[in-house]
Design an enzyme around this catalytic site. Sequence first.
Site, PDB file in Angstrom:
ATOM      1  N   GLY A   1      12.206 -26.370  -5.425  1.00 45.80           N
ATOM      2  CA  GLY A   1      13.264 -27.365  -5.636  1.00 45.80           C
ATOM      3  C   GLY A   1      13.094 -28.581  -4.745  1.00 45.80           C
ATOM      4  O   GLY A   1      14.056 -29.283  -4.447  1.00 45.80           O
ATOM      5  N   LEU A   2      11.854 -28.845  -4.303  1.00 44.03           N
ATOM      6  CA  LEU A   2      11.615 -30.012  -3.444  1.00 44.03           C
ATOM      7  C   LEU A   2      10.844 -31.097  -4.199  1.00 44.03           C
ATOM      8  O   LEU A   2      10.229 -31.967  -3.611  1.00 44.03           O
ATOM      9  CB  LEU A   2      10.870 -29.588  -2.171  1.00 44.03           C
TER      10      LEU A   2
ATOM     11  N   GLU B   1       8.489 -36.915 -17.781  1.00 47.11           N
ATOM     12  CA  GLU B   1       9.071 -35.572 -17.636  1.00 47.11           C
ATOM     13  C   GLU B   1      10.049 -35.273 -18.777  1.00 47.11           C
ATOM     14  O   GLU B   1      10.089 -34.165 -19.301  1.00 47.11           O
ATOM     15  CB  GLU B   1       9.743 -35.443 -16.266  1.00 47.11           C
TER      16      GLU B   1
ATOM     17  N   ASP C   1      14.672 -37.731  -8.325  1.00 44.05           N
ATOM     18  CA  ASP C   1      13.467 -37.255  -7.629  1.00 44.05           C
ATOM     19  C   ASP C   1      12.358 -38.302  -7.653  1.00 44.05           C
ATOM     20  O   ASP C   1      11.722 -38.588  -6.628  1.00 44.05           O
ATOM     21  CB  ASP C   1      12.952 -35.969  -8.283  1.00 44.05           C
TER      22      ASP C   1
HETATM   23  C1  GLA Z   1      16.633 -31.609 -10.399  1.00 43.45           C
HETATM   24  C2  GLA Z   1      16.413 -32.846 -11.268  1.00 43.45           C
HETATM   25  C3  GLA Z   1      17.186 -34.050 -10.709  1.00 43.45           C
HETATM   26  C4  GLA Z   1      18.641 -33.694 -10.431  1.00 43.45           C
HETATM   27  C5  GLA Z   1      18.761 -32.380  -9.656  1.00 43.45           C
HETATM   28  C6  GLA Z   1      20.188 -31.927  -9.501  1.00 43.45           C
HETATM   29  O1  GLA Z   1      16.053 -31.805  -9.152  1.00 43.45           O
HETATM   30  O2  GLA Z   1      15.040 -33.163 -11.315  1.00 43.45           O
HETATM   31  O3  GLA Z   1      17.075 -35.134 -11.605  1.00 43.45           O
HETATM   32  O4  GLA Z   1      19.372 -33.648 -11.626  1.00 43.45           O
HETATM   33  O5  GLA Z   1      18.020 -31.340 -10.268  1.00 43.45           O
HETATM   34  O6  GLA Z   1      20.899 -32.814  -8.718  1.00 43.45           O
END
Ligand code: GLA
Length: 384
Positions: A122-123, A158, A170
């Site tokens: 999740g990074l 994406e 992100d």
């Molecule tokens: C993922 C997605 C982001 C955002 C987050 C939740 O990281 O890539 O666009 O929606 O989840 O905040």
Amino acid sequence: MNAVQLASQFQDLYAARPKIFRAPGRVNLIGEHTDYNDGFVMPAAIGFSTYVAIAPRSDRKLLIRSDELDGLHEFDLDHLPEKRIGAWCDYVLGVAWVLRQRGEELAGANLLVHGEVPIGAGLSSSAAVEVASALAVMSLAGTHLPLPEVAKLCREAENNFVGARVGIMDQFVSCLGKAGHALLLDCRSLEFNLAPIPPGIQLVVCNTMVKHDVAAGEYNTRRAECEEGVRFFAKDDPKIRALRDVSVEKLEQSANVLPAVIFKRCSHVIRENQRTLDAARAFKDGDLRRVGDLMRESHCSLRDLYEVSCRELDIMVDSAEGLPGFCGGRMTGGGFGGCTVNLVREKSAADFAAQITERYRIETGITPQIYLCTAEDGAQQVAY
Ligand code: GLA
């Protein structure tokens, strides 16, 4: 591996001296699941990056390899696949595909990818690959785009090529992150302010080491639920284009009318936007106690209203409470596993890491990884 080593590996594989581009992963301090609702987020780029080395070829081929992941992937630039092929190179390919769709003349190229952002944590390892690849491929094609446009094209890759309906956060922070700062980003206008990380504060990122399979499907479900909320509110007020436009008063009036699940999702997003603005102000005022409270509220809301946390994330968040130097923490990113982010006083950070590791291990039997991070600069070409 450093850039010199990557260049030398490239030289061995392709017999040419490459250009190298770097793009970082990110951690989000607050403002979760708000980006695709045109809302506010507060991410920082971190010290883990993906590197893409590139050199031109004389034909129309695109060769993509990684120094650790499988396979040599070879494509014809004039017949790129129309959607993902289900391999790691999809993120590189997606960017080339978007550039082609936009009518850019791409040159044949050899690429070597080296990723340091932990995958599945999740990074934003995927945003890092996309952004570094975009800069690399564009540099050969002689395409110049402002960084916010690069972020948008990576998101498009994406969304439309890989098939994940992510927001802009992100890719944006991977492009425009700034050392020592988080960005308070308005995901509608893409205007942002730099929010300095208060002196003496370290970002401690705790990896639960789990990623539940439901993550991708549930992400798209949440988006659809938000869209249902928007349709409801827009009936009375056509100016409402996103949950960003709905006030807390309007939300409260809808409590008994909206389906319960949709109401919970909307409550999270609408209040999280406000929390993010409040947190930015508290950061500015140096009011870390307030920031900590807002992060705690954010986590509870993600757990109870948006329902994207999981047992391991909750344990990691609870494990931080009461540890010396801890100022605030919450899950970060899309959820269903991955990491928590914690603001910790620098002098206590190493102890915090040791103690949270122990607490989490006792509760779950899993040994977490703890990363002591600082906010870093966004993507750039690397000199070597
Ligand atoms: C993922 C997605 C982001 C955002 C987050 C939740 O990281 O890539 O666009 O929606 O989840 O905040």
